[in-house]
Structures are given as C-alpha cells and as structure tokens.
Design an enzyme around this catalytic site. Structure first.
Site, PDB file in Angstrom:
ATOM      1  N   GLU A 186       0.832  -1.208   0.000  1.00  0.00           N
ATOM      2  CA  GLU A 186       0.000   0.000   0.000  1.00  0.00           C
ATOM      3  C   GLU A 186       0.873   1.268   0.000  1.00  0.00           C
ATOM      4  O   GLU A 186       0.600   2.218   0.725  1.00  0.00           O
ATOM      5  CB  GLU A 186      -0.957  -0.016   1.199  1.00  0.00           C
ATOM      6  N   GLU A 261      -6.707  -7.466  -1.090  1.00  0.00           N
ATOM      7  CA  GLU A 261      -7.315  -7.428   0.247  1.00  0.00           C
ATOM      8  C   GLU A 261      -8.800  -7.139   0.081  1.00  0.00           C
ATOM      9  O   GLU A 261      -9.188  -6.016  -0.240  1.00  0.00           O
ATOM     10  CB  GLU A 261      -6.642  -6.367   1.134  1.00  0.00           C
TER      11      GLU A 261
END
Length: 612
Positions: A186, A261
């Site tokens: 991320e 995710e």
C-alpha cells in the site's frame, strides 16, 4: 534377524522411500504466468480464491489444522505477510525458528494442497507493531523508513536477502507453492516515488524472488503505488467493473484481475465497540467477484491473536491514538480459535458454486471442544517496584529506543522535594503511565485521551516519584510511522520546573525468570505480578475472563498470550489448547490498576464485545 534389527531396517527403508518421494515432489515444477484476463497455472486459467492468515497469530502447533479449515471453505491459496521485527528483533540477529519458521508454514500449506501468496515487504501495516519494522531502525541516526535513504536501504537489503534464503526456493518456478510475491505494501497511501519502488523490485530479485512480483494499493492510491511493469492489485474494492477498469488503466489495458485485500470484516482497538460486518452484506459481493473471474484474497480469512507486545496502533491528525487489542478475531470466517462461523459456511456455499465440475470440498471439521475453569487462586505475588533490574541513569528521561528496549515497560524514577501541590506534566507521553508517589499509585495518564498532566500533592520531605510507562503499540500506518519512539520522549515538569536526575529500569518482560515471588507482600498499592497454578484433567481451548481485573498482561505456561484492559471491548484472552497440558499449568498476571485481586477464571466462550 532379531526383531530389533528387523524393525530398524524396516524403519530405514520406509524413511528412504519417504525421502525419495519428497525429492521427486520437490522436482515437480509448475509455471504461473499473467494471461490477458486471467492467471495461467501451467498454461491453464486459474482463479485464486485466497484467504489471509498470519503465522505468528496462530500457534505453530495449529498451522496445519487452520490450513485444513481453509481447504474446507474452498480456498486454494493462503496469503501471509512476513514480519521483519519478528525475524530481526535486534540488528544483525536473525530468527526463523519455532513460531517464526515461515518456511515451514509455507511447506505445510503445500502439503495440504494450498498455494501461497507471499507478502514479505519490509512494511506490512497489519495492525502490527511499527507496521512490521523492528524498533531498532529508529536508533540508526538519520535513517528514514520507506525512503531511498542509504542507511534504510542497507538494512532493508540485509533483511530481504535473509528472507530470500528461506523462501525464494519455495517459489512455484522452483518446485514450491509460492505463486506471487508482493513488493512494498500500500505504498500509494504513503508516497508515490517510482524510483523507490524500482529499488524494491531490484532488491527482491537480488534476494532470489525471480517469479511474478506485484504491488497492492487501495483504489484511490493505486496509480501512486503501482510500479509499471508489475501487476497492480487493488485493496478494498469489489465492484467487478471498477476493479477491471482500474487494473486495465494501470496495466496496459489488460489483467489479470486480483483483489489483494477483500474485507469481509474489520479489526478492533481499545475503548471502541467490537466491529462486525453482516455476512449477508458480503456474500453477494463474493459471488459477483468470483463470477467475473477475478482472483481474490480475503483479509482476513483467519485473524487469530496478536500475542505478546506486537499489537500496533493507528493515529492521524483527525483521530486520537488508537492501540489495537490482542484479539485479531476480525469477525473473520474462521474465528480467533479456528472454528467455522456462519460467515464461513455462507462463503463456502458461494465458493462451491464456482468449483470445477465434479470437485467436492472436504467436510468442515467440527468445532473444537472448549472448557471453563473455576477460580484459579493466585497465591504468589511480586511487586513490580521490588523486582527491578540495574538502573540506567541520565540527567533527563531516555526513550525506550535510547535504552535499547523494544517493547513492554520502563520505570522512570527520580526524587522530588515534597510539601507541595502542583501539576505533573509528561510532554509527549507514549503511551500509558502509572504515577506513583513513595510506592503508592496516585493516578494514570493515557495518550488515547490526550492526557499528559495530573494534579498531585507531595507529602513533606524527600519524595520518590515513580512513573511506569507502557508501550501500547507503535503506529502501523501513515506518516507518523516516522515518529514512533516510546516512553517519556520529552521533559517531565512539576509546576513548570523540569525534573532531572532520572533512574530508568528496563522491564521488557520477555522472561519472568528474574521475578522473585512470595506468598505475601507488605503493601498492595502499586503494580503487581501475581502467579498461580491450575490443574487440568483434560485439555481444550479456553478463555481467561478478565472482566474484574484492570489492565495488564498474562502468561500461561511461559507463553505471553496478550494484553487485557477492562475498558474493552475484549474482556477475555484466548488460551489455545496447544499451549495447555494435563496436570499442572502455571499462570502469571501483570496487573497495573487493581493489585488486590487474587483470582481469575476461564470461560468456554469469548467476550469480545463488552465496553466498561
């Protein structure tokens, strides 16, 4: 031939045969590639139906059982981070043994017929202490994590090379079961430096990760965190059309499509309600994603428990400091103890619709037995103040990092001239402090509540001031990763005058061996360790009930099973059967706030949703 020799020869022949089977199996190599719209396993379309599960959040003894549960829900892949602070707890000292044996975790997955998505980026977030970074990086003068800083990259390289030694041979193109490897994590939510991402890619390749590499980012940050040339994966988005468009836009107009995710649940932090996500809200989303041929990784499939001192914390300019609880139940399909939930059963039915003709899922293992335990009497006690190591001295308070301490507690002590009332202030306290005068607790300070001051009255004469400070978890997400020192990080003042000449006692509580317990203590008005035993005729999972206690940490049979705090929402601590034994078991409680309590009990079910 006598029976002993016959049995020995038979055992040797069987062992040789098994070894030969392993060697043959290890030589079977597969290919895993990117197609235009789908992943290709040995040249054929393959849809990953993956679930995240972290090896340190599950007892090693239970890894295989959890893998079997994954297969029973219909998963074909397991995703896991790799945690730098576990594997290099101190600079240059690497640990891949026991509960840290990530290679064994991956190999058990292969034995159970599961592929693996590996996420060994130095930064993991994961509601984990410092986002996975080891605390000692902060002691390297000038070092800046997640940057092109040469010191950081030097330490990063040493670490990833060690990880490569463990795991690069287990990639699919080398006969293992690791399908893909993620660089960084991320990153688009943190910065957008493509040169830095390219350095990551090169370091991974140097470490031996020569298969498919990918990046993952939330939808809004994907363009910033994606490295051209690698597959971009998206987090937190499950609209098939939007997923495909986003990946197409960043990957040359093609797939494959991977949700790295997918959140069918969420985590908890101290003092806020337990988070649950209705399964009906997400079963339809799962169906639509799988119908669209998109690969998916559920975060989490099984959360488990963040034991010891490894919980992280969130903090930003809008929200207060939010340290996460020990339970990582996550309202996941598989609960904290590894049992199937209603969400598990519903997701299983959805996945069954998408299996190849003739493929049947294994039966779902029944829920594990649980036990309750009547009152456990804690007959031994030891005052924290009476069990201190050799002091470190300094004119001003030193941080945990200055003291070369990673987690746990530090006791700060100085002497003050009494006979006064005034304001005691701890500038930039991190994170929780128990204030004691002449050995007696008189108050606490809590960073969550932005508390840094307390009004106190000092008795006449020379007064001993003790401040026990707890590291409640380093920040694991956002820009404040760069401001993560712990303890008393600035000055201590009383009535605006700085207090000097401090003694500091390191209390990491990695082992309790030095603690001297006795059957009685002279006074019970400050933090205390209490110990006792309980006898089991049968072993099963149980949940220590901490509702009547205050705040602290528990060890059972030497295992630090986590933190408790009466504010909730977590009121029980999960005690896995794997760490209990028939006969005598030992429990130790470190209690900060209610030192006079001398017993506890255990329930046959958890309490994760009670605020007090």
């Amino acid at each position: 031939m006598n029976m002993y020799l016959k049995n020995t020869l038979t055992a040797l022949l069987i062992g040789a045969a098994l070894l030969n089977q392993k060697e043959v199996k290890a030589q079977v190599k597969h290919t895993f590639d990117l197609g235009e719209t789908q992943f290709l396993l040995d040249g054929k379309p393959f849809q990953m139906i993956s679930g995240e599960m972290h090896y340190p959040r599950v007892p090693r003894e239970a890894w295989r059982a959890r893998m079997k549960m994954a297969k029973a829900m219909g998963l074909n892949t397991i995703g896991t981070y790799v945690f730098w602070n576990l594997h290099e707890p101190e600079k240059g000292k690497f640990d891949f043994k026991g509960d840290n044996d990530i290679a064994e975790f991956v190999m058990i997955a292969q034995q159970e017929g599961l592929w693996v998505i590996l996420r060994p980026s130095p930064y993991v977030c994961a509601e984990w202490e410092f986002g996975g970074y080891p605390y000692w990086l902060q002691n390297e003068k000038g070092l800046t994590v997640r940057s092109k800083d040469t010191q950081y990259l030097a330490e990063y390289k040493k670490y990833i090379l060690e990880v490569g030694k463990q795991l690069a041979p287990l990639q699919i193109n080398h006969g293992g079961n690791i399908l893909m490897v993620q660089i960084e994590n991320e990153y688009g939510s943190f910065s957008d430096d493509k040169d830095y991402l390219k350095i990551n890619e090169n370091l991974f390749k140097e470490a031996g990760f020569d298969g498919l590499l990918y990046t993952c980012d939330p939808a809004a940050d994907l363009a910033k965190g994606h490295l051209p040339g690698l597959l971009p994966a998206v987090n937190g988005l499950d609209d098939p059309a939007k997923v495909k468009k986003l990946i197409n836009d960043n990957h040359g107009g093609k797939g494959p499509y991977y949700i790295a995710e997918w959140y069918p649940a969420w985590f908890d932090w101290w003092g806020t309600k337990h988070h649950t996500v209705p399964l009906a809200q997400y079963s339809g989303h799962l169906d639509s994603v799988l119908s669209a041929g998109i690969s998916i990784n559920m975060y989490m499939f099984h959360g488990g428990t963040t034991r010891g001192f490894m919980n992280g914390a969130n903090f930003n300019d809008k929200n207060p400091f939010e340290p996460q609880i020990s339970s990582y139940d996550y309202d996941a399909p598989l609960d904290e103890a590894g049992n199937a939930t209603a969400k598990f059963m519903t997701f299983r039915k959805v996945i069954e619709k998408h299996l190849a003709p003739g493929v049947k899922l294994p039966a779902v293992p029944i829920a594990k037995p649980t036990i309750s335990i009547d009152d456990i009497n804690l007959t031994q006690a030891a005052l924290v103040l009476a069990n201190l190591p050799v002091a470190n001295t300094n004119l001003r308070p030193l941080t945990f990092e200055n003291l070369h301490q990673d987690y746990g507690f530090v006791l700060y002590r100085t002497n003050v001239t009494g006979g006064k009332t005034g304001i005691l202030k701890l500038s930039q306290l991190r994170d929780y402090a128990v204030i004691m005068i002449n050995g007696k607790t008189i108050g606490t300070l809590d960073r969550r509540l932005k508390q840094d001051s307390i009004k106190i009255t000092l008795p006449a004469g020379k007064v001993r001031l003790d401040i026990l400070v707890e590291n409640m978890g380093r920040i694991n997400f956002g820009k404040y990763l760069l401001q993560n020192t712990k303890g008393i990080t600035e000055a201590v003042t009383f009535n605006k005058l700085e207090l000097l000449n401090w003694q500091m006692y390191r209390l990491p509580y990695k082992t309790l061996t030095p603690i001297k317990f006795s059957k009685s203590v002279a006074t019970v008005s400050s933090p205390i360790l209490r110990a006792g035993t309980f006898n089991l005729s049968k072993v099963a999972d149980t949940y220590l009930d901490m509702r009547k206690w205050g705040k602290g940490v528990i060890w059972v049979n030497g295992h630090n099973i986590g933190k408790y705090w009466s504010i909730g929402p977590q009121q029980t601590l999960y005690m896995p059967a794997e760490w209990l034994k028939k006969g005598i078991n030992k429990v130790v409680v470190l209690e900060l706030l209610k030192p006079k309590i001398t017993s506890l009990s255990a329930l046959d079910k958890p309490i994760l949703d009670l605020l007090q």
